[in-house]
Design a protein around this motif. Structure first.
Motif, PDB file in Angstrom:
ATOM      1  N   GLY A 398       0.746  -1.288  -0.038  1.00  0.00           N
ATOM      2  CA  GLY A 398      -0.057  -0.211  -0.070  1.00  0.00           C
ATOM      3  C   GLY A 398       0.944   1.594   0.089  1.00  0.00           C
ATOM      4  N   ASN A 399       2.180   1.262   0.108  1.00  0.00           N
ATOM      5  CA  ASN A 399       3.031   2.536   0.326  1.00  0.00           C
ATOM      6  C   ASN A 399       3.147   2.869  -1.578  1.00  0.00           C
ATOM      7  OD1 ASN A 399       3.497   2.720   2.725  1.00  0.00           O
ATOM      8  ND2 ASN A 399       5.038   1.243   2.886  1.00  0.00           N
ATOM      9  N   LEU A 400       3.293   4.310  -1.478  1.00  0.00           N
ATOM     10  CA  LEU A 400       3.323   4.768  -2.926  1.00  0.00           C
ATOM     11  C   LEU A 400       4.925   5.170  -3.017  1.00  0.00           C
ATOM     12  CD1 LEU A 400       1.926   6.226  -5.101  1.00  0.00           C
ATOM     13  CD2 LEU A 400       2.089   8.199  -4.279  1.00  0.00           C
ATOM     14  N   TYR A 401       5.380   4.579  -4.115  1.00  0.00           N
ATOM     15  CA  TYR A 401       6.588   4.795  -4.624  1.00  0.00           C
ATOM     16  C   TYR A 401       6.442   5.928  -5.602  1.00  0.00           C
ATOM     17  CZ  TYR A 401      11.069   4.192  -7.275  1.00  0.00           C
ATOM     18  OH  TYR A 401      12.182   4.504  -7.591  1.00  0.00           O
ATOM     19  N   PRO A 402       7.029   7.298  -5.022  1.00  0.00           N
ATOM     20  CA  PRO A 402       6.700   8.368  -5.839  1.00  0.00           C
ATOM     21  C   PRO A 402       7.803   8.569  -7.060  1.00  0.00           C
ATOM     22  CG  PRO A 402       8.006   8.974  -4.004  1.00  0.00           C
ATOM     23  CD  PRO A 402       7.847   7.550  -3.878  1.00  0.00           C
ATOM     24  N   VAL A 403       7.202   8.941  -8.287  1.00  0.00           N
ATOM     25  CA  VAL A 403       8.103   9.424  -9.260  1.00  0.00           C
ATOM     26  C   VAL A 403       8.220  10.968  -9.405  1.00  0.00           C
ATOM     27  CG1 VAL A 403       8.281   9.161 -12.011  1.00  0.00           C
ATOM     28  CG2 VAL A 403       7.429   7.509 -10.502  1.00  0.00           C
ATOM     29  N   LEU A 404       9.215  11.507  -9.184  1.00  0.00           N
ATOM     30  CA  LEU A 404       9.538  12.842  -9.028  1.00  0.00           C
ATOM     31  C   LEU A 404       9.681  13.683 -10.176  1.00  0.00           C
ATOM     32  CD1 LEU A 404      10.961  12.525  -5.615  1.00  0.00           C
ATOM     33  CD2 LEU A 404       8.703  12.871  -5.864  1.00  0.00           C
ATOM     34  N   HIS A 405      10.445  12.855 -11.108  1.00  0.00           N
ATOM     35  CA  HIS A 405      10.950  13.598 -12.296  1.00  0.00           C
ATOM     36  C   HIS A 405      10.549  12.763 -13.546  1.00  0.00           C
ATOM     37  CE1 HIS A 405      13.202  16.524 -10.329  1.00  0.00           C
ATOM     38  NE2 HIS A 405      13.696  15.775  -9.375  1.00  0.00           N
ATOM     39  N   ALA A 424       8.446  10.275 -19.654  1.00  0.00           N
ATOM     40  CA  ALA A 424       9.675   9.368 -20.111  1.00  0.00           C
ATOM     41  C   ALA A 424       9.537   7.755 -19.667  1.00  0.00           C
ATOM     42  CB  ALA A 424      10.781  10.148 -19.491  1.00  0.00           C
ATOM     43  N   ILE A 425       8.809   7.316 -20.574  1.00  0.00           N
ATOM     44  CA  ILE A 425       8.634   5.873 -20.380  1.00  0.00           C
ATOM     45  C   ILE A 425       8.745   5.039 -21.756  1.00  0.00           C
ATOM     46  CG2 ILE A 425       7.378   5.718 -18.347  1.00  0.00           C
ATOM     47  CD1 ILE A 425       4.834   5.161 -19.816  1.00  0.00           C
ATOM     48  N   VAL A 426       9.394   4.067 -21.922  1.00  0.00           N
ATOM     49  CA  VAL A 426       9.296   3.352 -23.261  1.00  0.00           C
ATOM     50  C   VAL A 426       8.589   1.985 -23.003  1.00  0.00           C
ATOM     51  CG1 VAL A 426      10.970   2.319 -24.740  1.00  0.00           C
ATOM     52  CG2 VAL A 426      11.589   4.430 -23.657  1.00  0.00           C
ATOM     53  N   LYS A 427       8.017   1.656 -24.145  1.00  0.00           N
ATOM     54  CA  LYS A 427       7.195   0.506 -24.157  1.00  0.00           C
ATOM     55  C   LYS A 427       8.015  -0.919 -24.215  1.00  0.00           C
ATOM     56  CE  LYS A 427       2.736  -1.298 -26.014  1.00  0.00           C
ATOM     57  NZ  LYS A 427       1.758  -0.990 -26.878  1.00  0.00           N
ATOM     58  N   SER A 428       7.694  -1.531 -23.423  1.00  0.00           N
ATOM     59  CA  SER A 428       8.344  -2.859 -23.308  1.00  0.00           C
ATOM     60  C   SER A 428       7.660  -4.150 -24.052  1.00  0.00           C
ATOM     61  CB  SER A 428       8.799  -3.267 -22.327  1.00  0.00           C
ATOM     62  OG  SER A 428       9.781  -4.634 -22.246  1.00  0.00           O
ATOM     63  N   SER A 429       7.903  -5.154 -24.320  1.00  0.00           N
ATOM     64  CA  SER A 429       6.944  -6.298 -24.924  1.00  0.00           C
ATOM     65  C   SER A 429       6.396  -7.073 -23.627  1.00  0.00           C
ATOM     66  CB  SER A 429       7.585  -7.133 -25.816  1.00  0.00           C
ATOM     67  OG  SER A 429       8.793  -7.690 -25.457  1.00  0.00           O
ATOM     68  N   ASN A 430       7.481  -7.365 -22.514  1.00  0.00           N
ATOM     69  CA  ASN A 430       7.100  -8.298 -21.701  1.00  0.00           C
ATOM     70  C   ASN A 430       7.731  -8.080 -20.399  1.00  0.00           C
ATOM     71  OD1 ASN A 430       9.714  -8.650 -22.093  1.00  0.00           O
ATOM     72  ND2 ASN A 430       9.390 -10.483 -23.553  1.00  0.00           N
ATOM     73  N   VAL A 431       8.444  -6.882 -20.136  1.00  0.00           N
ATOM     74  CA  VAL A 431       9.058  -6.672 -18.926  1.00  0.00           C
ATOM     75  C   VAL A 431       8.934  -5.326 -18.403  1.00  0.00           C
ATOM     76  CG1 VAL A 431      11.170  -6.085 -19.501  1.00  0.00           C
ATOM     77  CG2 VAL A 431      11.012  -7.114 -17.337  1.00  0.00           C
ATOM     78  N   ASN A 432       8.588  -5.172 -16.943  1.00  0.00           N
ATOM     79  CA  ASN A 432       8.409  -3.824 -16.481  1.00  0.00           C
ATOM     80  C   ASN A 432       9.743  -3.494 -15.703  1.00  0.00           C
ATOM     81  OD1 ASN A 432       5.612  -3.214 -16.833  1.00  0.00           O
ATOM     82  ND2 ASN A 432       5.291  -4.881 -15.669  1.00  0.00           N
ATOM     83  N   ILE A 433      10.569  -2.385 -15.786  1.00  0.00           N
ATOM     84  CA  ILE A 433      11.576  -1.942 -15.217  1.00  0.00           C
ATOM     85  C   ILE A 433      11.683  -0.584 -14.726  1.00  0.00           C
ATOM     86  CG2 ILE A 433      14.170  -1.576 -15.384  1.00  0.00           C
ATOM     87  CD1 ILE A 433      14.288  -3.927 -17.386  1.00  0.00           C
ATOM     88  N   ILE A 434      11.681  -0.339 -13.647  1.00  0.00           N
ATOM     89  CA  ILE A 434      11.653   0.937 -12.991  1.00  0.00           C
ATOM     90  C   ILE A 434      13.359   1.408 -12.967  1.00  0.00           C
ATOM     91  CG2 ILE A 434      11.618   2.375 -10.986  1.00  0.00           C
ATOM     92  CD1 ILE A 434       9.610   0.581  -9.853  1.00  0.00           C
ATOM     93  N   GLY A 435      13.344   2.166 -14.102  1.00  0.00           N
ATOM     94  CA  GLY A 435      14.926   2.648 -14.433  1.00  0.00           C
ATOM     95  C   GLY A 435      15.202   3.793 -13.568  1.00  0.00           C
ATOM     96  N   GLU A 436      16.369   4.350 -14.169  1.00  0.00           N
ATOM     97  CA  GLU A 436      17.174   5.425 -13.036  1.00  0.00           C
ATOM     98  C   GLU A 436      16.356   6.630 -13.019  1.00  0.00           C
ATOM     99  OE1 GLU A 436      19.077   8.978 -13.152  1.00  0.00           O
ATOM    100  OE2 GLU A 436      19.224   8.035 -14.981  1.00  0.00           O
ATOM    101  N   ASN A 437      15.653   6.887 -14.322  1.00  0.00           N
ATOM    102  CA  ASN A 437      14.961   8.187 -14.472  1.00  0.00           C
ATOM    103  C   ASN A 437      13.867   8.438 -13.527  1.00  0.00           C
ATOM    104  OD1 ASN A 437      13.329   6.449 -16.184  1.00  0.00           O
ATOM    105  ND2 ASN A 437      12.585   8.361 -16.819  1.00  0.00           N
ATOM    106  N   PHE A 438      13.210   7.103 -12.861  1.00  0.00           N
ATOM    107  CA  PHE A 438      12.146   7.231 -11.948  1.00  0.00           C
ATOM    108  C   PHE A 438      12.680   6.852 -10.713  1.00  0.00           C
ATOM    109  CE2 PHE A 438       8.021   6.139 -14.223  1.00  0.00           C
ATOM    110  CZ  PHE A 438       8.209   7.263 -15.265  1.00  0.00           C
ATOM    111  N   MET A 439      14.152   7.157 -10.438  1.00  0.00           N
ATOM    112  CA  MET A 439      14.759   6.936  -9.187  1.00  0.00           C
ATOM    113  C   MET A 439      15.181   8.332  -8.472  1.00  0.00           C
ATOM    114  SD  MET A 439      17.012   3.535  -9.717  1.00  0.00           S
ATOM    115  CE  MET A 439      16.089   2.006 -10.356  1.00  0.00           C
ATOM    116  N   ILE A 440      15.136   9.579  -9.554  1.00  0.00           N
ATOM    117  CA  ILE A 440      15.641  10.613  -9.291  1.00  0.00           C
ATOM    118  C   ILE A 440      14.986  11.299  -8.131  1.00  0.00           C
ATOM    119  CG2 ILE A 440      16.057  13.019 -10.224  1.00  0.00           C
ATOM    120  CD1 ILE A 440      16.632  11.751 -13.066  1.00  0.00           C
ATOM    121  N   GLY A 441      16.058  11.989  -7.193  1.00  0.00           N
ATOM    122  CA  GLY A 441      15.089  12.473  -6.001  1.00  0.00           C
ATOM    123  C   GLY A 441      14.869  11.606  -5.118  1.00  0.00           C
ATOM    124  N   LEU A 442      14.985  10.442  -4.874  1.00  0.00           N
ATOM    125  CA  LEU A 442      14.935   9.461  -3.871  1.00  0.00           C
ATOM    126  C   LEU A 442      16.349   8.992  -3.567  1.00  0.00           C
ATOM    127  CD1 LEU A 442      12.064   7.330  -5.514  1.00  0.00           C
ATOM    128  CD2 LEU A 442      11.925   9.321  -3.853  1.00  0.00           C
TER     129      LEU A 442
END
Length: 533
Positions: A398-405, A424-442
């Motif tokens: 239930g915790n929110l992982y925030p995307v700040l940038h 800034a997201i790219v479509k993948s065929s079969n995998v979800n990856i939280i990349g570095e750009n969604f880690m900025i500010g954390l």
């Protein structure tokens, strides 16, 4: 008591005077804030012949520049610890936090894939390497006795080092009888050197060679500042192929994964640190990494989904929050610092894009086919800021992982003007990856003892949050998000499932199809400015 340096005090006076001037002329208050090594501050200090002012001599953005910053920060840290020496020293922790010997600073380098890199010291005598930090893989390797490696001169005009076991008095071979050796079937004998091969999913990209053991240097993150010599097992990378011959980790890759071959696993198994580490992703492109950091009491957390046959930093996402919209989901995602731009597969990709689109004002921007992002919007003629929607992933507990940038900014080149922004997201065929750009500010805490991911808003120095993005920032700034590319080149840094380093099946679930190719990982290479036609 030592007297403080006058430079911070003078800078503070400058900021206060600027704030006072702004307050007297307008209801909306604000003032410019400059990086301590920016050109305006340098000109100001030099014009006043400020004593004790220090700037890196190397060009800004070069590897030498960041190396100088790391050495300066480390020296400053030692000075501050010495000043604190008069106070009663706290009882030493049984497993202290460790940083690389050159300091815990990490750097987001645009010319090397917009990933975070760190300088480390290896061997005796010690040799410096600039390695990419990758939570999505396990093995640490460097170019070594090269038969096919990347050029030693980098895009910074900085010469990369090459490791050689024969040149280090503390180097030892890892025999095929070692528990670290996964390719024993290819060995000629129990005492022969253990070979390794790691293949990656993009463009025949791989690294291969033999495993060796040598000393990796750390410093304790406490008042003692003790140097720790940690024997670690790593890859002597004699052959690199594909992307490793260009801009993807040309001087080595530092795997931070869960398997026993990763350096965090080795440090904890030797009792040098707790089995945990943290990475901070600053919005200014400068970050931090600390080994043994178990986080804070106030951080949010979610458990890892661990498959013991191939453990990874895999979390469950149960929903999305975008502005005033909340959407349910039930998918897995990898948390991977070695992926520069977040990859999402359907249904998560479309859910996030549609929730974003439904709340954005402005017309769609679709005129440049080189832009890899689907959800892009033009700025209005008089628009000076991009207001961000509150955005994040709802995790298993239930915790929110925030995307700040979440945005990439699109610019014209002549004249350089911001014309559009993209989710800034790219479509993948079969995998979800939280990349570095969604880690900025954390600050992210990879707690491998408790098997949880922790996070809190942080800018690597103190807490921060922001609701708007500037449109006239420094063209060389790596944040708030990557500037749009003129080409989109996927590069893999995951192992294929046909070798000893391969991932096993994902956790059993009706939604495991999102992880059925754990080896898919992309590194997006960017130019800082794109010509928009």
């Amino acid at each position: 008591m030592a007297s403080p340096s006058p430079l911070p005090l003078l800078l503070l006076l400058l900021l206060l005077s600027a704030a006072a001037a702004a307050a007297s002329s307008a209801a909306a208050l604000g003032f410019d804030i400059h990086h301590r090594f920016s050109e305006p501050v340098r000109r100001w200090a030099e014009s006043r012949r400020h004593p004790g002012a220090w700037w890196p001599e190397a060009p800004q953005g070069s590897a030498e520049y960041y190396a100088a910053l790391a050495r300066h920060d480390q020296a400053l840290l030692l000075h501050r610890r010495n000043l604190a020496g008069d106070a009663a020293a706290p009882a030493p922790a049984p497993t202290p936090e460790l940083a690389f010997a050159d300091g815990n600073s990490t750097f987001r380098l645009s010319s090397l894939g917009l990933l975070y890199y760190a300088f480390l010291e290896l061997g005796t005598p010690n040799v410096t390497f600039l390695v990419a930090l990758d939570t999505g893989s396990d093995l640490f390797w460097v170019p070594c006795d090269c038969k096919q490696c990347a050029p030693t001169t980098s895009p910074f005009n900085f010469e990369f080092n090459i490791y050689s076991p024969s040149q280090s008095s503390t180097s030892k071979k890892v025999p095929c009888s070692s528990s670290f050796c996964d390719l024993r079937s290819t060995c000629t004998g129990a005492n022969s050197s253990c070979p390794y091969v790691v293949e990656y999913m993009t463009e025949n990209t791989s690294t291969s060679g033999v495993l060796v053991e040598d000393v990796l240097y750390f410093t304790q993150e406490d008042a003692r500042s003790k140097i720790v010599e940690a024997p670690v097992v790593f890859g002597c990378g004699q052959f690199q192929t594909g992307s490793f011959l260009d801009a993807a980790a040309p001087n080595g890759l530092f795997g931070l994964g869960m398997k026993k071959t990763s350096v965090p696993s080795i440090l904890s198994s030797k009792g040098l640190t707790s089995n945990s580490f943290s990475m901070c992703f600053g919005s200014d492109g400068i970050g931090r990494i600390n080994f043994g950091d178990k986080g804070s009491a106030g951080q949010d957390e979610t458990p890892f989904n661990v498959d013991n046959s191939y453990p990874q930093y895999n979390i469950s996402i149960t929903g999305l929050q975008v502005g005033n919209k909340t959407t349910q989901a039930e998918v897995y995602a990898l948390v991977d610092s070695g992926t520069s731009i977040t990859l999402l597969a359907d249904p998560l990709y479309t859910q996030l894009g549609q929730a974003f689109t439904s709340q954005v004002k402005g017309s769609r921007f679709t005129s440049d086919p080189s832009v890899p992002f689907e959800y892009c919007y033009r700025l209005g003629q008089n628009q000076t800021t991009v207001s961000t929607l509150e955005m994040g992933f709802i995790t298993k507990n239930g915790n929110l992982y925030p995307v700040l940038h979440p945005y990439a900014l699109l610019y014209n080149t002549q004249p350089r003007t911001l014309v559009a922004y993209c989710l800034a997201i790219v479509k993948s065929s079969n995998v979800n990856i939280i990349g570095e750009n969604f880690m900025i500010g954390l600050r992210l805490v990879f707690d491998r003892e408790r098997l949880v991911l922790g996070w809190e808003k942080f800018n690597c120095y103190n807490d921060t949050s922001s609701s708007t993005l500037p449109v006239n920032g420094n063209s060389s700034a790596p944040a708030p998000a990557a500037f749009a590319p003129s080409s989109f080149t996927p590069e893999a840094t995951k192992q294929k499932p046909n070798n000893a380093q391969a991932p096993a099946a994902p956790p059993r679930s009706s939604h495991s199809s999102h992880l059925n190719v754990m080896a898919n990982k992309f590194l997006v290479l960017f130019l800082l400015v794109v010509a928009i036609l």
